[in-house]
Design a protein around this motif. Structure first.
Motif, mmCIF file in Angstrom:
data_model
loop_
_atom_site.group_PDB
_atom_site.id
_atom_site.type_symbol
_atom_site.label_atom_id
_atom_site.label_comp_id
_atom_site.label_asym_id
_atom_site.label_seq_id
_atom_site.Cartn_x
_atom_site.Cartn_y
_atom_site.Cartn_z
ATOM 1 N N GLU A 168 0.833 -1.205 0.000
ATOM 2 C CA GLU A 168 0.000 0.000 0.000
ATOM 3 C C GLU A 168 0.868 1.255 0.000
ATOM 4 O OE1 GLU A 168 -2.779 -0.007 3.163
ATOM 5 O OE2 GLU A 168 -3.738 -1.885 2.571
ATOM 6 N N TYR A 169 1.917 1.262 0.819
ATOM 7 C CA TYR A 169 2.782 2.438 0.894
ATOM 8 C C TYR A 169 3.543 2.661 -0.414
ATOM 9 C CZ TYR A 169 1.881 2.724 5.924
ATOM 10 O OH TYR A 169 1.278 2.853 7.154
ATOM 11 N N ASP A 172 1.334 4.398 -2.615
ATOM 12 C CA ASP A 172 1.225 5.796 -2.181
ATOM 13 C C ASP A 172 2.395 6.627 -2.710
ATOM 14 O OD1 ASP A 172 -1.123 5.368 -0.841
ATOM 15 O OD2 ASP A 172 -0.215 5.234 1.153
ATOM 16 N N ARG A 177 1.391 10.294 -3.023
ATOM 17 C CA ARG A 177 0.701 10.540 -1.750
ATOM 18 C C ARG A 177 1.621 10.376 -0.542
ATOM 19 N NH1 ARG A 177 -3.302 7.363 -4.637
ATOM 20 N NH2 ARG A 177 -2.533 5.476 -3.582
ATOM 21 N N MET A 178 2.860 9.951 -0.778
ATOM 22 C CA MET A 178 3.806 9.736 0.315
ATOM 23 C C MET A 178 5.181 10.233 -0.120
ATOM 24 S SD MET A 178 4.703 6.133 2.221
ATOM 25 C CE MET A 178 5.652 6.071 3.737
#
Length: 585
Positions: A168-169, A172, A177-178
Motif C-alpha cells: 500500500e505504501y 502511495d 501521496r507519500m
C-alpha cells in the motif's frame, strides 16, 4: 522404554564389532564424544537452516540449543547439521528456484547419516516446504519446528506487516501521496526483529499448515520468534523427537490424505497464501498422496474465513497467538477436520484439540459467524488455463471476481518494467493485465511477480485493483484480484502464450472459469505460429539447467519429475553398505 540398541537405525553405524563399527565410533570420538554419550541412545539430527543472509532464520542457533536440551533431557543424543537456507528478500532470482535443491539437500543428509529421528528447523517461506519434502522422501521419523513471526513493526503509530502494508505504501509513493522522506522512515521501522513475516504470508501459512498436517506439536506455529516460549517449545520438540525415534513414527504415517485435507481446510480458514497450494501438492507427491487442484476448490466451497489476520483481515499473527493460536483455529473448524488423523504427538487431532474456544472472537471467530463466507479460494479452468489456475477471492475485490476486459500483454518481467508506467500505455481500469514467461520454466523459478503493479496513471485516477493474470506466483502477504499459477505456463506451450493485446479475457471465479474469447480457429492458427523457447535456451548449465529441464508444472507442485515419491524406507536400506572394509583410510 528405549528399544534395544539393535532396534535403532543408528545401530547399523555404531553397534557392530567390526571395522565399519570401529571407524564410525572412532569418528564420533574424534569429535570429542565418548561412547557413553551416543552408543545405544537415539541419535536425533537437528536440521538447521540458520543463515546470516536469512533474517527470518537468524535466531535458529538459540533454537537449536534449546532443541538439544530437550533431546538430552529425554535420553537421546543430538547432532546438529546444516543445510542450505533460502531467504526470500535477498536470494535471486527467486527462492522457489532453489526449493527443490534444498529438499534434495535435506533428504540426502537424513538418509546418509545415522539419525534415528530429525528435528527440522525452518522459518522463511521455502525452507519449511523444502524440509518437509526432503523428510517425507527420506521417511525417517521427523518433527518440524518453525521460527515464529517477527515482532510487529510500528509506523505512524500503527502496527504493520512486512509485506501487506508495504504494498500500500509503495502505491502511495508512486501516486505521489507519500514523500520519500517518510518512505525512508518506513524502511527503518519495517524490520524490528528476527522471525518471519508477521502477517499470514507464506511463512506463517506454512507454519500453520505444519500443525494442520500433524508434523509439529500443537501450538508451536504462532508463538512469536522473540518470545521465550518459542525456546520452550523447541525443548519440547527435541524431547518428542526422542520419542519418535523409539516409536518409529514416520512422516508417511502422519502425512495421509486426511492430514492434507486438514491442512487445506486450515489454510482456507486462516486466509493463507496461495503459495501453500504449490507446496502442499509437492509434499503430497513425496508421500504418494494423489492430491489435485480440484480438492482445494472442493474444500474451499465449505470452509469460511474464521481468522481476522492480514492480508485477508486486519490483525497480525501475534494476535492469533494471544487468542489461542492455531489450536484455537482448529477448534473453531473442528467439524470440518478429520479428527482421527494421527500427529507427531502419537495422538490424534481430536486428542490434541483444546477444550475451549478462542479467547478473542474478534481475531478467531466461530464457524457459524465467520469473517467471510466459504469460497475464499477458487480454482479456475478454461481455454486460458486448461490445467487450472488459482485466485485468492478472500483478498480480491468482490466486484472484479466476475469480469470481462481487453488484455494488455507483457511478454516478460523486463517488458513489464519497461512499459507499465508509460503514460502512453493503452490501458484502462477495465483492462486485464497479462504477464507471461513467469512460470516454473519461463522465468525460471516461478517468482512472486503475480501481483502486477497498477499503472501509475491509473493509480493517480484512484484505481486500486485490476484483474491480473500470470503463470507466476504472488507473495502471501499480497492482495488483489490476481489469477496465478496458470497451467501449463507459456514457456511450456500453454495458451497464455497465445494471448494478444485487445483479446477479451473473461474471468468468472465463482463459476471456476478463465477464458479468452477468441475463436477455436484463431487459436489453432496462433498455436501453429507459437514457438516457446526450449529448456536449453533458457538455461544451459548447472542446477538451473536441470531445473528447467525436469521441473513439473504448478498444478503438480513444481517438484522435479524424478523426485516424486519417497526413497528407500529406512528398514529397506541395504546392509551391504555397512559391511566390509571402509574406504578413505
Amino acid at each position: 522404554m528405549a528399544p534395544s540398541p539393535g532396534g535403532l537405525r543408528s545401530a547399523k553405524w555404531f553397534a557392530g564389532q567390526d571395522v565399519p563399527g570401529f571407524v564410525h565410533r572412532s569418528a564420533m570420538r574424534a569429535s570429542g564424544f565418548s561412547r557413553m554419550a551416543f552408543e545405544g541412545r537415539p541419535i536425533v539430527g537437528i536440521c538447521n537452516s540458520w543463515s546470516e543472509v536469512v533474517n527470518c532464520n537468524m535466531h535458529f542457533r538459540g533454537m537449536a540449543d534449546a532443541v538439544r536440551r530437550g533431546v538430552l533431557a529425554a535420553g537421546g543424543f543430538p547432532l546438529e547439521f546444516p543445510t542450505i537456507s533460502l531467504g526470500e528478500q535477498l536470494m535471486k532470482p527467486t527462492t522457489m528456484l532453489f526449493r527443490n535443491l534444498m529438499a534434495m539437500d535435506v533428504e540426502e543428509s537424513i538418509r546418509a547419516y545415522p539419525f534415528d529421528s530429525v528435528v527440522l528447523l525452518g522459518g522463511c517461506d521455502k525452507t519449511v516446504p523444502a524440509q518437509l519434502m526432503g523428510a517425507a522422501s527420506a521417511d525417517v521419523p521427523a518433527i518440524m519446528l518453525t521460527g515464529g513471526p517477527a515482532a510487529p513493526a510500528v509506523f505512524r503509530g500503527k502496527q504493520i506487516g512486512v509485506g501487506t502494508d508495504l504494498w500500500e505504501y509503495i502505491d502511495d509513493v508512486r501516486a505521489g501521496r507519500m514523500s520519500m522522506a517518510d518512505y525512508e522512515k518506513l524502511e527503518a521501522a519495517a524490520g524490528p526483529s528476527r522471525g518471519h513475516c508477521p502477517e499470514m504470508g507464506t511463512a506463517s501459512t506454512m507454519a500453520t499448515l505444519v500443525e494442520g498436517l500433524g508434523m509439529t506439536l500443537p501450538g508451536t506455529a504462532a508463538v512469536p520468534a522473540m518470545d521465550s516460549r518459542r525456546l520452550q517449545v523447541a525443548e519440547e520438540c527435541g524431547a518428542r523427537a526422542v520419542g519418535l525415534a523409539t516409536e518409529g513414527l514416520r512422516p508417511s504415517h502422519i502425512m495421509t490424505a486426511e492430514a492434507f485435507d486438514n491442512a487445506i481446510t486450515l489454510m482456507l480458514a486462516v486466509g493463507g497464501s496461495t503459495n501453500a497450494i504449490v507446496h502442499l501438492l509437492a509434499i503430497a507427491g513425496r508421500v504418494g498422496i494423489p492430491l489435485h487442484l480440484d480438492r482445494f476448490h472442493e474444500l474451499s466451497a465449505r470452509t469460511p474465513l474464521v481468522v481476522n489476520v492480514r492480508p485477508a483481515g486486519e490483525h497480525l499473527v501475534e494476535q492469533v497467538f494471544h487468542a489461542g493460536g492455531i489450536p484455537a483455529v482448529m477448534k473453531a473448524v473442528e467439524d470440518l477436520l478429520h479428527p482421527d488423523a494421527l500427529t507427531v504427538t502419537g495422538k490424534t487431532v481430536a486428542d490434541n484439540l483444546p477444550t475451549t474456544a478462542a479467547t478473542d472472537t474478534s481475531v478467531i471467530a466461530a464457524l457459524d459467524s465467520p469473517f467471510q463466507p466459504p469460497n475464499g479460494l477458487a480454482v479456475v479452468r478454461g481455454n486460458l488455463a486448461p490445467d487450472g489456475a488459482v485466485i485468492k477471492c478472500s483478498a480480491a475485490s468482490p466486484e472484479l471476481l466476475v469480469h470481462q476486459g481487453p488484455a494488455v500483454v507483457f511478454e516478460n518481467m523486463k517488458d513489464l518494467m519497461a512499459r507499465f508506467d508509460d503514460p502512453d500505455l493503452d490501458v484502462s481500469p477495465d483492462s486485464v493485465l497479462v504477464l507471461r514467461s513467469a512460470g516454473p520454466r519461463g522465468a525460471p523459478g516461478m517468482p512472486e511477480w503475480g501481483q502486477l503493479p497498477i499503472p501509475s496513471k491509473l493509480l493517480r485516477q484512484g484505481v486500486t485493483d485490476m484483474v491480473r493474470i500470470s503463470d507466476a506466483r504472488m507473495s502471501g502477504t499480497a492482495y488483489g484480484t490476481c489469477v496465478l499459477h496458470v497451467s501449463p505456463e507459456s514457456a511450456a506451450g500453454g495458451p497464455l502464450g497465445l494471448v494478444r493485446d485487445g483479446d477479451i479475457i473473461s474471468l468468472d471465479a465463482r463459476a471456476g472459469r478463465l477464458d479468452m474469447l477468441v475463436s477455436d480457429d484463431e487459436l489453432t492458427t496462433r498455436r501453429t505460429e507459437f514457438r516457446p523457447q526450449p529448456p536449453h535456451a533458457i538455461a544451459a548449465r548447472g542446477y538451473t539447467a536441470m531445473y528447467v529441464d525436469r521441473v513439473l508444472q504448478a498444478d503438480r507442485g513444481c517438484d522435479f519429475d524424478f523426485l516424486v515419491g519417497r526413497s528407500q524406507r529406512p528398514e529397506d536400506e541395504p546392509d551391504a553398505i555397512f559391511e566390509g572394509w571402509v574406504g578413505g583410510w
